[in-house]
Scaffold this motif. Structure first.
Motif, PDB file in Angstrom:
ATOM      1  N   ALA A 168       0.835  -1.207   0.000  1.00 53.50           N
ATOM      2  CA  ALA A 168       0.000   0.000   0.000  1.00 53.50           C
ATOM      3  C   ALA A 168       0.867   1.254   0.000  1.00 53.50           C
ATOM      4  CB  ALA A 168      -0.915  -0.012   1.226  1.00 53.50           C
ATOM      5  N   LEU A 169       1.933   1.235   0.781  1.00 52.18           N
ATOM      6  CA  LEU A 169       2.801   2.413   0.864  1.00 52.18           C
ATOM      7  C   LEU A 169       3.569   2.623  -0.436  1.00 52.18           C
ATOM      8  CD1 LEU A 169       3.613   4.632   2.851  1.00 52.18           C
ATOM      9  CD2 LEU A 169       5.527   3.194   3.569  1.00 52.18           C
ATOM     10  N   ARG A 170       4.048   1.538  -1.024  1.00 48.48           N
ATOM     11  CA  ARG A 170       4.795   1.647  -2.280  1.00 48.48           C
ATOM     12  C   ARG A 170       3.909   2.178  -3.402  1.00 48.48           C
ATOM     13  NH1 ARG A 170       8.486  -3.430  -3.737  1.00 48.48           N
ATOM     14  NH2 ARG A 170       9.003  -1.966  -5.381  1.00 48.48           N
ATOM     15  N   ALA A 171       2.623   1.860  -3.344  1.00 47.23           N
ATOM     16  CA  ALA A 171       1.704   2.274  -4.405  1.00 47.23           C
ATOM     17  C   ALA A 171       1.212   3.706  -4.230  1.00 47.23           C
ATOM     18  CB  ALA A 171       0.507   1.319  -4.446  1.00 47.23           C
ATOM     19  N   ALA A 172       1.627   4.363  -3.154  1.00 47.44           N
ATOM     20  CA  ALA A 172       1.179   5.734  -2.881  1.00 47.44           C
ATOM     21  C   ALA A 172       2.351   6.698  -3.044  1.00 47.44           C
ATOM     22  CB  ALA A 172       0.612   5.832  -1.465  1.00 47.44           C
ATOM     23  N   PRO A 173       2.512   7.303  -4.223  1.00 50.22           N
ATOM     24  CA  PRO A 173       3.681   8.167  -4.466  1.00 50.22           C
ATOM     25  C   PRO A 173       3.772   9.354  -3.519  1.00 50.22           C
ATOM     26  CG  PRO A 173       2.064   8.368  -6.240  1.00 50.22           C
ATOM     27  CD  PRO A 173       1.638   7.203  -5.402  1.00 50.22           C
ATOM     28  N   ASP A 174       2.632   9.825  -3.013  1.00 49.78           N
ATOM     29  CA  ASP A 174       2.644  10.961  -2.085  1.00 49.78           C
ATOM     30  C   ASP A 174       2.665  10.523  -0.630  1.00 49.78           C
ATOM     31  OD1 ASP A 174       2.539  12.780  -4.206  1.00 49.78           O
ATOM     32  OD2 ASP A 174       0.350  12.600  -4.314  1.00 49.78           O
ATOM     33  N   GLY A 175       2.717   9.213  -0.386  1.00 49.42           N
ATOM     34  CA  GLY A 175       2.757   8.710   0.973  1.00 49.42           C
ATOM     35  C   GLY A 175       1.380   8.486   1.561  1.00 49.42           C
ATOM     36  N   LEU A 176       1.358   7.945   2.773  1.00 49.22           N
ATOM     37  CA  LEU A 176       0.104   7.640   3.468  1.00 49.22           C
ATOM     38  C   LEU A 176       0.232   8.002   4.941  1.00 49.22           C
ATOM     39  CD1 LEU A 176      -0.597   4.003   2.158  1.00 49.22           C
ATOM     40  CD2 LEU A 176      -1.850   6.063   1.489  1.00 49.22           C
ATOM     41  N   THR A 177      -0.857   8.397   5.542  1.00 48.95           N
ATOM     42  CA  THR A 177      -0.907   8.495   6.989  1.00 48.95           C
ATOM     43  C   THR A 177      -1.242   7.104   7.533  1.00 48.95           C
ATOM     44  OG1 THR A 177      -3.262   8.969   7.054  1.00 48.95           O
ATOM     45  CG2 THR A 177      -1.770  10.867   6.835  1.00 48.95           C
ATOM     46  N   ALA A 181      -3.361   4.204   5.600  1.00 46.61           N
ATOM     47  CA  ALA A 181      -2.811   2.864   5.419  1.00 46.61           C
ATOM     48  C   ALA A 181      -3.730   1.823   6.048  1.00 46.61           C
ATOM     49  CB  ALA A 181      -1.419   2.771   6.030  1.00 46.61           C
ATOM     50  N   GLY A 182      -4.264   2.151   7.219  1.00 48.51           N
ATOM     51  CA  GLY A 182      -5.177   1.225   7.873  1.00 48.51           C
ATOM     52  C   GLY A 182      -6.414   0.966   7.041  1.00 48.51           C
ATOM     53  N   THR A 183      -6.975   2.029   6.471  1.00 45.30           N
ATOM     54  CA  THR A 183      -8.158   1.886   5.617  1.00 45.30           C
ATOM     55  C   THR A 183      -7.837   1.054   4.390  1.00 45.30           C
ATOM     56  OG1 THR A 183      -9.027   4.026   6.350  1.00 45.30           O
ATOM     57  CG2 THR A 183      -9.865   3.152   4.266  1.00 45.30           C
ATOM     58  N   ILE A 190      -3.948   2.458  14.627  1.00 48.35           N
ATOM     59  CA  ILE A 190      -2.858   2.181  15.574  1.00 48.35           C
ATOM     60  C   ILE A 190      -2.007   1.006  15.098  1.00 48.35           C
ATOM     61  CG2 ILE A 190      -2.345   1.397  17.919  1.00 48.35           C
ATOM     62  CD1 ILE A 190      -4.822   2.944  18.846  1.00 48.35           C
ATOM     63  N   THR A 191      -2.669  -0.031  14.594  1.00 44.51           N
ATOM     64  CA  THR A 191      -1.928  -1.188  14.074  1.00 44.51           C
ATOM     65  C   THR A 191      -1.113  -0.799  12.846  1.00 44.51           C
ATOM     66  OG1 THR A 191      -3.604  -2.713  14.895  1.00 44.51           O
ATOM     67  CG2 THR A 191      -2.153  -3.535  13.170  1.00 44.51           C
ATOM     68  N   ALA A 192      -1.727  -0.032  11.951  1.00 45.04           N
ATOM     69  CA  ALA A 192      -1.008   0.410  10.747  1.00 45.04           C
ATOM     70  C   ALA A 192       0.225   1.220  11.129  1.00 45.04           C
ATOM     71  CB  ALA A 192      -1.934   1.235   9.863  1.00 45.04           C
ATOM     72  N   ARG A 193       0.081   2.056  12.155  1.00 41.77           N
ATOM     73  CA  ARG A 193       1.222   2.890  12.572  1.00 41.77           C
ATOM     74  C   ARG A 193       2.387   2.023  13.054  1.00 41.77           C
ATOM     75  NH1 ARG A 193       3.311   5.694  17.043  1.00 41.77           N
ATOM     76  NH2 ARG A 193       4.180   7.737  16.468  1.00 41.77           N
ATOM     77  N   ARG A 194       2.100   0.918  13.722  1.00 40.44           N
ATOM     78  CA  ARG A 194       3.180   0.035  14.179  1.00 40.44           C
ATOM     79  C   ARG A 194       3.959  -0.540  12.991  1.00 40.44           C
ATOM     80  NH1 ARG A 194       1.955  -4.634  17.876  1.00 40.44           N
ATOM     81  NH2 ARG A 194       4.234  -4.515  18.058  1.00 40.44           N
TER      82      ARG A 194
END
Length: 231
Positions: A168-177, A181-183, A190-194
């Motif tokens: 998911a992160l690699r596919a987001a050129p502008d990044g993700l919160t 990422a969780g969505t 909280i899990t995504a942040r870990r």
């Protein structure tokens, strides 16, 4: 490590990934990067003028498959060993690569520690010299190329979820919160942040505050290697 450093050629068509792989290899004691090529033709030009001990080879190049390059190099008398750095998971390709002198496979995406482990093991294999006293010594020399069991993830993290967050992160050129990422993955913020923090710790992602909204700024995570390119 004693003696002259092992000379490495990085062959990777994505300039960002090529720079990262060269940076990684150059950080490992006993190795020096002598060239970077973004195509099969460019790799041949480097090899024709520069002695190389090891090629870090992407298998998907704009002017031909990496194994086609390797087959041509063997026919021309080039004896450099090869570590395939790729996301190709076809085991038939893996077997063909082994027959052509691929000594290790490193699957993308990977952390510096993964490549460092493979290079250190390759250096140990290269350093073995003299005549083996018996089967055990031959087995030990070959075992240097075999990777250990994968390092355990921090408690509470799973490999499948880490791969999903990474994709998911690699596919987001502008990044993700973390919330985004969780969505995307179907887990809590909280899990995504870990998982995102684990990628930052591994050196595969960076984070920065995202301003412009009311309240406390959110952290934006961005993949260091850029968006997915189908490699």
């Amino acid at each position: 490590m004693s003696g002259a450093p092992l000379r490495v050629l990085v062959v990777e068509d994505d300039p960002v990934a090529a720079d990262a792989h060269a940076l990684y290899a150059g950080r490992v004691e006993g190795f020096t990067v002598v060239g970077v090529a973004h195509s099969r033709a460019a790799a041949v030009r480097v090899l024709d003028r520069t002695p190389v001990d090891l090629i870090l080879l992407d298998l998907y190049l704009p002017d031909g498959h990496g194994l086609q390059l390797l087959r041509a190099l063997r026919a021309a008398g080039h004896t450099a060993d090869v570590v395939a750095v790729t996301s190709a998971r076809d085991l038939a390709v893996v077997r063909e690569g082994v027959s052509l002198g691929v000594v290790q496979y490193v699957l993308k995406p990977f952390a510096f520690a993964t490549l460092r482990d493979r290079l250190v093991r390759y250096a140990e294999f290269r350093a073995a010299a003299g005549e083996a006293s018996g089967q055990d010594e031959v087995d030990r020399a070959l075992a240097a190329l075999r990777a250990p069991h994968p390092a355990a993830l921090p408690k509470g993290l799973s490999a499948p979820t880490l791969e999903a967050v990474t994709r998911a992160l690699r596919a987001a050129p502008d990044g993700l919160t973390a919330a985004e990422a969780g969505t995307e993955v179907g887990i809590s913020r909280i899990t995504a942040r870990r998982y995102l923090e684990h990628l930052v710790t591994d050196g595969r992602a960076v984070r920065a505050p995202q301003y412009g909204q009311i309240g406390r700024p959110e952290l934006q995570y961005r993949w260091l290697g850029g968006p997915v390119r189908g490699h």
